[in-house]
Scaffold this motif. Sequence first.
Motif, PDB file in Angstrom:
ATOM      1  N   SER A  50      14.086  -9.960  11.069  1.00  0.00           N
ATOM      2  CA  SER A  50      13.163 -10.953  10.327  1.00  0.00           C
ATOM      3  C   SER A  50      13.605 -12.242  10.939  1.00  0.00           C
ATOM      4  O   SER A  50      14.907 -12.525  11.179  1.00  0.00           O
ATOM      5  N   TYR A  51      12.754 -13.170  10.546  1.00  0.00           N
ATOM      6  CA  TYR A  51      13.240 -14.716  10.972  1.00  0.00           C
ATOM      7  C   TYR A  51      14.527 -15.024  10.314  1.00  0.00           C
ATOM      8  O   TYR A  51      15.227 -15.699  10.822  1.00  0.00           O
ATOM      9  N   PRO A  52      14.363 -14.876   8.907  1.00  0.00           N
ATOM     10  CA  PRO A  52      15.670 -15.371   8.240  1.00  0.00           C
ATOM     11  C   PRO A  52      16.687 -14.595   8.750  1.00  0.00           C
ATOM     12  O   PRO A  52      18.007 -15.161   8.827  1.00  0.00           O
ATOM     13  N   ASP A  53      16.750 -13.419   9.079  1.00  0.00           N
ATOM     14  CA  ASP A  53      17.972 -12.633   9.270  1.00  0.00           C
ATOM     15  C   ASP A  53      18.316 -12.880  10.817  1.00  0.00           C
ATOM     16  O   ASP A  53      19.426 -12.988  11.217  1.00  0.00           O
ATOM     17  N   LEU A  54      17.199 -13.227  11.788  1.00  0.00           N
ATOM     18  CA  LEU A  54      17.869 -13.966  13.098  1.00  0.00           C
ATOM     19  C   LEU A  54      18.314 -15.129  12.863  1.00  0.00           C
ATOM     20  O   LEU A  54      19.448 -15.528  13.558  1.00  0.00           O
ATOM     21  N   ALA A  55      17.708 -16.048  11.947  1.00  0.00           N
ATOM     22  CA  ALA A  55      18.197 -17.319  11.940  1.00  0.00           C
ATOM     23  C   ALA A  55      19.737 -17.380  11.390  1.00  0.00           C
ATOM     24  O   ALA A  55      20.787 -18.097  11.811  1.00  0.00           O
ATOM     25  N   TYR A  56      20.013 -16.539  10.517  1.00  0.00           N
ATOM     26  CA  TYR A  56      21.440 -16.169  10.027  1.00  0.00           C
ATOM     27  C   TYR A  56      22.496 -15.779  11.167  1.00  0.00           C
ATOM     28  O   TYR A  56      23.514 -16.492  11.437  1.00  0.00           O
ATOM     29  N   ALA A  57      21.992 -14.924  12.224  1.00  0.00           N
ATOM     30  CA  ALA A  57      22.871 -14.287  13.092  1.00  0.00           C
ATOM     31  C   ALA A  57      22.995 -15.593  14.021  1.00  0.00           C
ATOM     32  O   ALA A  57      24.092 -15.667  14.670  1.00  0.00           O
ATOM     33  N   VAL A  58      22.130 -16.363  14.261  1.00  0.00           N
ATOM     34  CA  VAL A  58      22.198 -17.194  15.427  1.00  0.00           C
ATOM     35  C   VAL A  58      23.058 -18.608  14.816  1.00  0.00           C
ATOM     36  O   VAL A  58      23.933 -19.244  15.451  1.00  0.00           O
ATOM     37  N   MET A  59      22.890 -18.954  13.480  1.00  0.00           N
ATOM     38  CA  MET A  59      23.325 -19.985  13.017  1.00  0.00           C
ATOM     39  C   MET A  59      24.892 -19.714  12.421  1.00  0.00           C
ATOM     40  O   MET A  59      25.621 -20.759  12.375  1.00  0.00           O
ATOM     41  N   ARG A  60      25.063 -18.656  12.109  1.00  0.00           N
ATOM     42  CA  ARG A  60      26.243 -18.210  11.377  1.00  0.00           C
ATOM     43  C   ARG A  60      27.636 -18.616  11.920  1.00  0.00           C
ATOM     44  O   ARG A  60      28.305 -19.331  11.437  1.00  0.00           O
ATOM     45  N   PRO A  61      27.743 -18.696  13.378  1.00  0.00           N
ATOM     46  CA  PRO A  61      28.901 -18.982  13.843  1.00  0.00           C
ATOM     47  C   PRO A  61      29.325 -20.295  13.972  1.00  0.00           C
ATOM     48  O   PRO A  61      30.455 -20.758  14.304  1.00  0.00           O
ATOM     49  N   PHE A  62      28.281 -21.108  13.649  1.00  0.00           N
ATOM     50  CA  PHE A  62      28.323 -22.614  13.530  1.00  0.00           C
ATOM     51  C   PHE A  62      28.628 -23.148  12.005  1.00  0.00           C
ATOM     52  O   PHE A  62      28.881 -24.196  11.845  1.00  0.00           O
ATOM     53  N   ILE A  63      28.433 -22.268  11.214  1.00  0.00           N
ATOM     54  CA  ILE A  63      28.427 -22.522   9.756  1.00  0.00           C
ATOM     55  C   ILE A  63      29.417 -21.788   9.256  1.00  0.00           C
ATOM     56  O   ILE A  63      29.296 -20.642   8.626  1.00  0.00           O
ATOM     57  N   SER A  64      30.754 -22.295   9.054  1.00  0.00           N
ATOM     58  CA  SER A  64      31.914 -21.414   8.472  1.00  0.00           C
ATOM     59  C   SER A  64      32.190 -21.625   7.058  1.00  0.00           C
ATOM     60  O   SER A  64      33.045 -20.877   6.399  1.00  0.00           O
ATOM     61  N   ASP A  65      31.748 -22.873   6.582  1.00  0.00           N
ATOM     62  CA  ASP A  65      32.097 -23.300   5.452  1.00  0.00           C
ATOM     63  C   ASP A  65      31.161 -22.951   4.172  1.00  0.00           C
ATOM     64  O   ASP A  65      31.190 -23.463   2.778  1.00  0.00           O
ATOM     65  N   ILE A  66      30.078 -22.243   4.520  1.00  0.00           N
ATOM     66  CA  ILE A  66      28.934 -21.897   3.551  1.00  0.00           C
ATOM     67  C   ILE A  66      28.934 -20.250   3.394  1.00  0.00           C
ATOM     68  O   ILE A  66      28.941 -19.596   4.495  1.00  0.00           O
ATOM     69  N   PRO A  67      29.469 -19.600   2.265  1.00  0.00           N
ATOM     70  CA  PRO A  67      29.545 -18.171   2.184  1.00  0.00           C
ATOM     71  C   PRO A  67      28.454 -17.486   2.591  1.00  0.00           C
ATOM     72  O   PRO A  67      27.303 -18.067   2.591  1.00  0.00           O
ATOM     73  N   ASN A 225      21.017 -35.210  13.771  1.00  0.00           N
ATOM     74  CA  ASN A 225      21.629 -34.358  12.721  1.00  0.00           C
ATOM     75  C   ASN A 225      21.748 -33.100  13.443  1.00  0.00           C
ATOM     76  O   ASN A 225      20.964 -32.268  13.657  1.00  0.00           O
ATOM     77  N   TRP A 226      23.109 -32.507  13.329  1.00  0.00           N
ATOM     78  CA  TRP A 226      23.194 -31.427  14.289  1.00  0.00           C
ATOM     79  C   TRP A 226      22.743 -30.247  13.546  1.00  0.00           C
ATOM     80  O   TRP A 226      22.140 -29.333  14.182  1.00  0.00           O
ATOM     81  N   ALA A 227      22.389 -30.238  12.336  1.00  0.00           N
ATOM     82  CA  ALA A 227      21.883 -29.078  11.734  1.00  0.00           C
ATOM     83  C   ALA A 227      20.381 -28.779  12.073  1.00  0.00           C
ATOM     84  O   ALA A 227      19.988 -27.646  12.217  1.00  0.00           O
ATOM     85  N   ARG A 228      19.780 -29.940  12.397  1.00  0.00           N
ATOM     86  CA  ARG A 228      18.260 -29.741  12.997  1.00  0.00           C
ATOM     87  C   ARG A 228      18.450 -29.041  14.491  1.00  0.00           C
ATOM     88  O   ARG A 228      17.564 -28.061  14.683  1.00  0.00           O
ATOM     89  N   VAL A 229      19.273 -29.428  14.989  1.00  0.00           N
ATOM     90  CA  VAL A 229      19.380 -29.028  16.869  1.00  0.00           C
ATOM     91  C   VAL A 229      19.597 -27.266  16.393  1.00  0.00           C
ATOM     92  O   VAL A 229      19.066 -26.656  17.172  1.00  0.00           O
ATOM     93  N   LEU A 230      20.500 -27.155  15.561  1.00  0.00           N
ATOM     94  CA  LEU A 230      20.932 -25.622  15.272  1.00  0.00           C
ATOM     95  C   LEU A 230      19.736 -24.959  14.927  1.00  0.00           C
ATOM     96  O   LEU A 230      19.458 -23.789  15.330  1.00  0.00           O
ATOM     97  N   ALA A 231      19.073 -25.556  13.914  1.00  0.00           N
ATOM     98  CA  ALA A 231      18.103 -24.624  13.250  1.00  0.00           C
ATOM     99  C   ALA A 231      16.881 -24.417  14.396  1.00  0.00           C
ATOM    100  O   ALA A 231      16.111 -23.195  14.237  1.00  0.00           O
ATOM    101  N   GLN A 232      16.802 -25.461  15.192  1.00  0.00           N
ATOM    102  CA  GLN A 232      15.836 -25.409  16.200  1.00  0.00           C
ATOM    103  C   GLN A 232      15.960 -24.297  17.357  1.00  0.00           C
ATOM    104  O   GLN A 232      15.180 -23.810  17.875  1.00  0.00           O
ATOM    105  N   ALA A 233      17.131 -23.916  17.551  1.00  0.00           N
ATOM    106  CA  ALA A 233      17.654 -23.070  18.470  1.00  0.00           C
ATOM    107  C   ALA A 233      17.149 -21.660  18.150  1.00  0.00           C
ATOM    108  O   ALA A 233      16.761 -21.082  18.958  1.00  0.00           O
ATOM    109  N   VAL A 234      16.911 -21.303  16.782  1.00  0.00           N
ATOM    110  CA  VAL A 234      16.712 -19.902  16.464  1.00  0.00           C
ATOM    111  C   VAL A 234      15.240 -19.380  17.079  1.00  0.00           C
ATOM    112  O   VAL A 234      15.009 -18.745  17.514  1.00  0.00           O
TER     113      VAL A 234
END
Length: 475
Positions: A50-67, A225-234
């Motif tokens: 699903s899109y939320p799960d795909l977003a998690y897989a793509v973004m997670r390696p870059f976001i280590s400080d949010i559980p 803002n890096w978070a925008r670039v990262l979210a767009q990569a998904v």
Amino acid sequence: MKYVSTRSGQSLGEFSDVLLSGLAPDGGLAMPEHIPTFSPAELEALRGLSYPDLAYAVMRPFISDIPEADLRALLRATYTAEAFGSPDIAPLTPLGESGLYLLELSNGPSLAFKDMAMQFLGQAFEYVLEKRDQRVNILGATSGDTGSAAEYAMLGKARVNVFMLSPHGRMSAFQQAQMYGLNEPNIFNIAIEGVFDDCQDLVKEVNADAEFKARYDIGAVNSINWARVLAQAVYYFKAYFALNLPAGAEADFSVPSGNFGNVFAGYLARSMGLPVGRLIVASNENDVLHEFFTTGNYHVRPAAQVAKTSSPSMDIGKASNFERYLYLVAGRDAVQTAGWWQEVGEGRPVRLHGTAHWDAVQGSGFAAGRSTHADRLATIRRVDEQFGRLIDPHTADGVLVGEQFQRPGVPMVCLETALPAKFEETVQEAVGRLPERPERFHDIEKGERFCEVMPNDVQALKAYIAAKLDERGEQ
């Protein structure tokens, strides 16, 4: 994952730190210390998510400080059928048997692709600020769509104020009404007497004043803002998997480009191992990026030379996200990147042609083309007649240039940037009728406007921000 500045290599902390800070203290942009990659087997495991799960897989390696549980919850709260019109979030639609596809990115609250990242930023800001018991005052600049996407994402966020700069009189009537019609206590619209680049430069000048930035908790939601670039990569991953290609087969992407953030997100996806063949940069008459990728010279246009066009969100003479690309082209050499950007700041072109860095550019998978007003009118008309699909002028730039670079047997995915309702005048000129608009935006232009017109002056801007925050007791 730690982040560093493109201009000094200075450590900027983790994801939550760069989410809130915007520009680095030295004026550079945040970049991850390294770009994680997926193996072919790991990529295949992402198919069907699903899109939320795909977003998690793509973004997670870059976001280590949010559980993990919290990040998954943020993404599921962001990418909902209610916000984006369907569970598919970003549908991929073929244009007949042409080999062209439209990646639909404009079904969110503000009818533009910026919602795909900005809705996540709204959730992430609220989460991080609550955890840290902090507030942030977002200072942004928009050429049309970032502003409304940011404001819609931050509506009702108790710990966030938005100060959004836009070029006075240079957005479509719909875009102006969509932004300036908001009468919310945490939203402040400011129309600057100038062009988008003037607005962007004002944001950078305010950020360069470290004392002011710290005192008034200034943050950013622009494509810097890096978070925008990262979210767009998904959505590049989403589009690729929707093509159902054999493992490892390439797909090309054509991206209407002004500030370089949207297409850089595709380069990030490519760098992570997604089989992206070519990234096509589609420019309008303001062809700074087209000039670079065809000549090797990056020559910023002064404000007076930025043309007012019928794809106004791309009326940009200096692409801020381009610094991230130059940083990678330089092999993460921050000193070299800072030197190039100093040349830009002094009005001199960056000349890479004939250098080893130009070899790196040519090997990075980019190509570029440009469009004119007549081109986009003809493209809107042709796509409507041939495929029964009405597109906006920016998307038309992407379709036109994408067609020019099609390769036999390789899908060309054209990124939709906005619904045609946001640019009714141009669409009507092309096809002789007004595009449909969502009911909630019926007669939006007739509403009251809430906007401050201001000269292109950083001291006036800082005084305005300070006065508004002092009034609210939030200094």
